[in-house]
Design an enzyme around this catalytic site. Sequence first.
Site, PDB file in Angstrom:
ATOM      1  N   SER A  22       6.936  52.229  -8.080  1.00 10.29           N
ATOM      2  CA  SER A  22       8.284  52.702  -8.370  1.00 10.29           C
ATOM      3  C   SER A  22       8.348  54.221  -8.388  1.00 10.29           C
ATOM      4  O   SER A  22       7.351  54.899  -8.684  1.00 10.29           O
ATOM      5  CB  SER A  22       8.716  52.160  -9.736  1.00 10.29           C
ATOM      6  OG  SER A  22      10.071  52.441  -9.993  1.00 10.29           O
ATOM      7  N   PRO A  23       9.513  54.806  -8.088  1.00 10.06           N
ATOM      8  CA  PRO A  23       9.666  56.259  -8.249  1.00 10.06           C
ATOM      9  C   PRO A  23       9.403  56.682  -9.691  1.00 10.06           C
ATOM     10  O   PRO A  23       9.905  56.058 -10.628  1.00 10.06           O
ATOM     11  CB  PRO A  23      11.135  56.501  -7.871  1.00 10.06           C
ATOM     12  CG  PRO A  23      11.503  55.345  -6.999  1.00 10.06           C
ATOM     13  CD  PRO A  23      10.742  54.179  -7.553  1.00 10.06           C
ATOM     14  N   CYS A  25       9.364  60.337 -11.836  1.00  8.79           N
ATOM     15  CA  CYS A  25       9.542  61.788 -11.850  1.00  8.79           C
ATOM     16  C   CYS A  25       8.305  62.469 -12.432  1.00  8.79           C
ATOM     17  O   CYS A  25       7.798  62.059 -13.474  1.00  8.79           O
ATOM     18  CB  CYS A  25      10.779  62.166 -12.650  1.00  8.79           C
ATOM     19  SG  CYS A  25      12.324  61.724 -11.827  1.00  8.79           S
ATOM     20  N   ALA A  57      12.477  60.503  -7.718  1.00 14.02           N
ATOM     21  CA  ALA A  57      13.845  60.841  -7.335  1.00 14.02           C
ATOM     22  C   ALA A  57      13.846  62.220  -6.697  1.00 14.02           C
ATOM     23  O   ALA A  57      13.488  63.210  -7.328  1.00 14.02           O
ATOM     24  CB  ALA A  57      14.751  60.820  -8.560  1.00 14.02           C
ATOM     25  N   TYR A 182      22.787  58.501 -13.139  1.00 17.16           N
ATOM     26  CA  TYR A 182      22.895  59.626 -12.219  1.00 17.16           C
ATOM     27  C   TYR A 182      24.177  59.476 -11.393  1.00 17.16           C
ATOM     28  O   TYR A 182      24.963  58.557 -11.611  1.00 17.16           O
ATOM     29  CB  TYR A 182      21.624  59.749 -11.383  1.00 17.16           C
ATOM     30  CG  TYR A 182      20.400  59.985 -12.248  1.00 17.16           C
ATOM     31  CD1 TYR A 182      20.394  61.017 -13.187  1.00 17.16           C
ATOM     32  CD2 TYR A 182      19.277  59.172 -12.173  1.00 17.16           C
ATOM     33  CE1 TYR A 182      19.285  61.229 -14.017  1.00 17.16           C
ATOM     34  CE2 TYR A 182      18.173  59.377 -12.996  1.00 17.16           C
ATOM     35  CZ  TYR A 182      18.184  60.410 -13.916  1.00 17.16           C
ATOM     36  OH  TYR A 182      17.100  60.620 -14.735  1.00 17.16           O
ATOM     37  N   ARG A 230      18.647  51.349  -5.368  1.00 20.94           N
ATOM     38  CA  ARG A 230      18.345  51.056  -6.779  1.00 20.94           C
ATOM     39  C   ARG A 230      19.632  51.130  -7.581  1.00 20.94           C
ATOM     40  O   ARG A 230      20.375  52.118  -7.499  1.00 20.94           O
ATOM     41  CB  ARG A 230      17.317  52.034  -7.351  1.00 20.94           C
ATOM     42  CG  ARG A 230      17.184  51.931  -8.872  1.00 20.94           C
ATOM     43  CD  ARG A 230      15.947  52.608  -9.418  1.00 20.94           C
ATOM     44  NE  ARG A 230      14.813  51.688  -9.333  1.00 20.94           N
ATOM     45  CZ  ARG A 230      13.687  51.830 -10.048  1.00 20.94           C
ATOM     46  NH1 ARG A 230      13.528  52.850 -10.872  1.00 20.94           N
ATOM     47  NH2 ARG A 230      12.698  50.965  -9.923  1.00 20.94           N
ATOM     48  N   ARG A 324       5.128  52.434 -15.009  1.00 21.50           N
ATOM     49  CA  ARG A 324       4.193  52.821 -16.078  1.00 21.50           C
ATOM     50  C   ARG A 324       2.815  52.199 -15.906  1.00 21.50           C
ATOM     51  O   ARG A 324       1.802  52.826 -16.213  1.00 21.50           O
ATOM     52  CB  ARG A 324       4.788  52.472 -17.445  1.00 21.50           C
ATOM     53  CG  ARG A 324       5.928  53.393 -17.850  1.00 21.50           C
ATOM     54  CD  ARG A 324       6.495  52.993 -19.207  1.00 21.50           C
ATOM     55  NE  ARG A 324       7.510  53.932 -19.653  1.00 21.50           N
ATOM     56  CZ  ARG A 324       8.802  53.886 -19.299  1.00 21.50           C
ATOM     57  NH1 ARG A 324       9.215  52.927 -18.470  1.00 21.50           N
ATOM     58  NH2 ARG A 324       9.667  54.767 -19.745  1.00 21.50           N
TER      59      ARG A 324
END
Length: 382
Positions: A22-23, A25, A57, A182, A230, A324
């Site tokens: 997963s993305p 940051c 992102a 966002y 997403r 994670r």
Amino acid sequence: MAGLFDPLTIRDLKFDHRVFVSPMCQYSSQDGYANDWHFVHLGSRAVGGAGLVLTEATAVLPEGRISPQDLGIWADGHIEILSRIVSFIHEQGSVAGMQLAHAGRKASTRRPWEAPGKIPEGEGGWEKVVAPSALAFTDNYPMPQALTSDGVQEVIAAFAAAARRACQAGFRVLEIHAAHGYLIHEFLSPLTNKRADDYGGSFENRTRLCREIVAAVRSTWPKELPLFVRISSTDWIDGGWNIDESIKLAAQLRPMGVDLIDCSSGGNVPHAKIPVGPGYQVAFAARIRHEAEIMTGAVGMITSPVQAEHIIRTEQADAVIMAREFLRDPYWALRAARELDEQIAWPVQYLRAAPKGAQARVPVNLKSFESCFEEQHAIPEQ
């Protein structure tokens, strides 16, 4: 019935299996440029056997960054170092993907390990923070300006231009970030969208920006390559964006060329009560998959190989997209395959530690798409 380590084909691209990164940051860029940290962070997950590695992102405009340290793709200068990272990921047999993003009203804020809230211009922040409506996320976040009609068109064009640059860098999957409070999510939700024009009010109006961005990106992105979106499947609050609207939106995006919905939730308002627990968002992926008839990715507190295998075997999602757990263990895919007694190729340099009978990984030479190097396609009128 597919399993976690069965191949997945989307358009002309074949993933070796369904364990995706997963993305995440990293807040480690300067002026949007990737660096050695990104090379090692993303490359190590590819070495560890992930089927797809998505960037964090990645901002399509400088004012669309969450923090001054976010990764960016708003300038051609960003392409070169990204290309090096992409090449390494592909050499490991994984697929490199990029998430395109605009932070909206949650822009110009500090990194999570710093004191929360907005950053003044003198410390690297910026005044041009935009949103569908002039509503701040919290008292210590920037007060955004409501996007003008011209501003909306600028954002759409920026997503399309970013898609072209991503393809030039060699990425083979694009994901549009329309979740977590966002910009696109802010337009989707009636909690944050109070507009009275064609981009506010009704479901059709609130989803218009998302659809126009998808159309613009799909017109630029090669038809042979996958496009993900997403979403936050629910705001977790009455009167907000909800799972029924998510299903309806997903059904509209499928014929527009979206191949997979990455099903997250929350992030739009600070006071939502989210029942976090193992697999707490998987049910959203299952409903969207079956009711909108589109591929989905399941995310959120997925930690064990047996749990991930169960999600795929029971057809709740087509892939698991993990964050994670990949921070804790970059080699999670190799470990999971061993625990599930599944075959997965290992880097030849690591074969001495591999299970008996494991095969050496063969680098993948992915087809290039020359259309990415042509002039950007015109964005069709909506």
